[in-house]
Enzyme design. Sequence first.
Site, mmCIF file in Angstrom:
data_model
loop_
_atom_site.group_PDB
_atom_site.id
_atom_site.type_symbol
_atom_site.label_atom_id
_atom_site.label_comp_id
_atom_site.label_asym_id
_atom_site.label_seq_id
_atom_site.Cartn_x
_atom_site.Cartn_y
_atom_site.Cartn_z
ATOM 1 N N SER A 1 15.685 7.931 7.524
ATOM 2 C CA SER A 1 14.672 7.239 8.314
ATOM 3 C C SER A 1 13.577 6.666 7.397
ATOM 4 O O SER A 1 13.882 5.870 6.507
ATOM 5 C CB SER A 1 14.113 8.194 9.371
ATOM 6 N N ASP B 1 21.686 3.543 16.969
ATOM 7 C CA ASP B 1 20.310 3.815 16.528
ATOM 8 C C ASP B 1 19.325 2.969 17.329
ATOM 9 O O ASP B 1 19.352 1.746 17.264
ATOM 10 C CB ASP B 1 20.183 3.511 15.034
ATOM 11 N N HIS C 1 20.303 7.622 15.360
ATOM 12 C CA HIS C 1 19.356 7.671 14.252
ATOM 13 C C HIS C 1 19.357 9.034 13.571
ATOM 14 O O HIS C 1 19.094 9.136 12.373
ATOM 15 C CB HIS C 1 17.949 7.352 14.780
#
Length: 315
Positions: free
Chosen positions: A184, A230, A262
Amino acid sequence: MQQHPHSSSDQADAPLPRRHVRRRPTGRLAGFATALTAAVVGLTTLTGPGAQAADNPYERGPAPTESSIEASRGPYAVSQVSVSSLSVSGFGGGTIYYPTSTADGTFGAVAISPGYTAYESSIAWLGPRLASQGFVVFTIDTNTTLDQPASRGDQLLAALDYLTQRSSVRSRVDSSRLGVMGHSMGGGGSLEAAKDRPSLQAAIPLTPWNLDKTWPELRTPTLIFGADGDTIAPVSSHSEPFYSGLPSSLDRAYIELNSATHFTPNTSNTTIAKYSISWLKRFIDNDTRYEQFLCPLPRPSLTIEESRGNCPHTS
């Protein structure tokens, strides 16, 4: 899931490695050659399992197979040491995973950052999995869980500097062979780290997030993992532009995980591990034995939505 277009330049197969043709010795030279071969074999035996091919002093471990890079553990036994945030500066401490044996000499190393609001525990599974394949791995906490990608990039570099200069395992690390990974905002941070330190040998952003979408200045071989489901860092506005914004001449690849989110990189994942190991081996260890898993590109499957990239450049 809709497939994405592939450019023809991204589909090129890697050139076949050169093979040396050896002529069979004849006459009196045959006996000498046999004796010399026996001597070399004997020397190799004496040096034990740490002996490596002279043409690549960074090669570590046995020849890889599909099953060996998909296994939950590689050939090396792994030890670990905790690093308190109170004993370091520039990042939040973490855990160092490393091959227990010193028979093979030093190892390349990789620092890994968690994502926004997350802790080291979210990427901890990568520590022993990668270390058991022959790397020193530093999974870190950030100074605060809200740190942005640029800060996380700085912290990854601070962690590598600590690892190579001050840590208790610094003698096990080859400071010239380093890489970064992150999830991330940590993945966005791995791009930032590679931009700031072009000497890094590999970068692997995992479902990365960053406001900067183009990376023409990167000189570090980069493998980006996106996830088709995601919704936090959608591939259309993050992973895909990041990949497209890398120099076309760079060793680069993009793998989009199928039926993934994600947060897929936060739990043990064979596809992520398999291609991360291959990428780190190829570019940190210069180990061309792993090119077979990177070229040709992996085909769409139950775990891979699509892939893009160029085959690793051979020197």
